[in-house]
Design an enzyme around this catalytic site. Sequence first.
Site, PDB file in Angstrom:
ATOM      1  N   SER A 221       0.844  -1.192   0.000  1.00  0.00           N
ATOM      2  CA  SER A 221       0.000   0.000   0.000  1.00  0.00           C
ATOM      3  C   SER A 221       0.880   1.243   0.000  1.00  0.00           C
ATOM      4  CB  SER A 221      -0.944  -0.006   1.201  1.00  0.00           C
ATOM      5  OG  SER A 221      -0.223  -0.096   2.415  1.00  0.00           O
ATOM      6  N   GLY A 223      -0.594   4.648   0.212  1.00  0.00           N
ATOM      7  CA  GLY A 223      -1.393   5.818   0.554  1.00  0.00           C
ATOM      8  C   GLY A 223      -2.091   6.390  -0.664  1.00  0.00           C
ATOM      9  N   LYS A 225      -0.946   7.457  -3.289  1.00  0.00           N
ATOM     10  CA  LYS A 225      -0.329   7.073  -4.573  1.00  0.00           C
ATOM     11  C   LYS A 225      -0.882   5.760  -5.110  1.00  0.00           C
ATOM     12  CE  LYS A 225       3.736   7.574  -2.683  1.00  0.00           C
ATOM     13  NZ  LYS A 225       5.202   7.576  -2.456  1.00  0.00           N
ATOM     14  N   GLY A 226      -1.596   5.009  -4.282  1.00  0.00           N
ATOM     15  CA  GLY A 226      -2.181   3.759  -4.746  1.00  0.00           C
ATOM     16  C   GLY A 226      -1.512   2.548  -4.138  1.00  0.00           C
ATOM     17  N   GLY A 252      -5.183   0.570   5.873  1.00  0.00           N
ATOM     18  CA  GLY A 252      -4.370  -0.595   5.521  1.00  0.00           C
ATOM     19  C   GLY A 252      -5.010  -1.888   5.984  1.00  0.00           C
ATOM     20  N   ASP A 253      -5.633  -1.863   7.165  1.00  0.00           N
ATOM     21  CA  ASP A 253      -6.313  -3.049   7.691  1.00  0.00           C
ATOM     22  C   ASP A 253      -7.481  -3.446   6.777  1.00  0.00           C
ATOM     23  OD1 ASP A 253      -4.595  -2.479   9.791  1.00  0.00           O
ATOM     24  OD2 ASP A 253      -6.141  -1.460  10.952  1.00  0.00           O
TER      25      ASP A 253
END
Length: 312
Positions: A221, A223, A225-226, A252-253
Amino acid sequence: MIITVTLNPAMDKTMVIDGIEIGEVNRADSIRNDIGGKGINVSKVLKSFGTDTLATGFLGGMIEEPFRKELNRMGIKDQFISIQGNTRTNIKLVDRKNETNTDINEPGPLISGGEIEKFIGFYKETVKKGDIVVLAGGLPPNISQDLYGRLTRMAKDKGALVVIDAEGEPLKHALVELPDMIKPNEKELASYLGKAVLTEEEIVQAARSLVEKGIQKVLVSRGEKGSIFATERSVFMGIGLEVEVKSTVGAGDSMVAALVFAEKEKLSDSETLALAQATGAAAVATEGTEACTREDVERYLADAREKIKEVR
């Protein structure tokens, strides 16, 4: 069965403030409390997708009872081990004026040797062939940094799939045992490789290298930016989706939950990445650490599909 392991859960207290002034008395405009910890957040999202999980780890102190009540209310099967120490509280400060999100996390309780052995005994007895085990988040202060590695080996010996979402030494020890899937962010991946930052090309190369070593799926991941998703078959890159950021906690989870759900539903690699991106975006657009819903995710899925390309 899907088993999520959260060894250092927390009660997440999110405070929304219009302009934090350091050294002054600040008054929150709104407050919300959510049970949290990476594995628990995965369970919450999977439940919103209609998928049941068993959640385990350690709970204790004043927060234990309300924590268990909330798990029960959500319909998440509670198999946490009771401990003498106090489960931690984490503070999430959302500054609307300056558009920042600041986390203040407690270290967590000390776990006795007997409590650790009780958990390991339960884990060995519970994990079965065909299960998906999610080992997520940091460890309590006094637990050996190799525990995720040991738990990965135990689960794989039973014939279960293992998903790791961790950083630092716990991640390094887990990777030695070759978990089936991992979800580092780009900072965690850079740290694992001994670098401060990674270029896009270096992330792709690192993900491919991990797959070649025996990890089936690597989701990195990045953020806004994809993300980048590598498997034995292909590497896909997803451009970040534009959303109103309400909270970055649990994004993220949520992507880990999407990865697990995609594995359960046997989705293609490109569709897995699209679902992960859409789920992460839906989480960012949701207040506090409240789980995004399947309906929330569906709103971003078409856009996510359009922003995925295969890396040659």
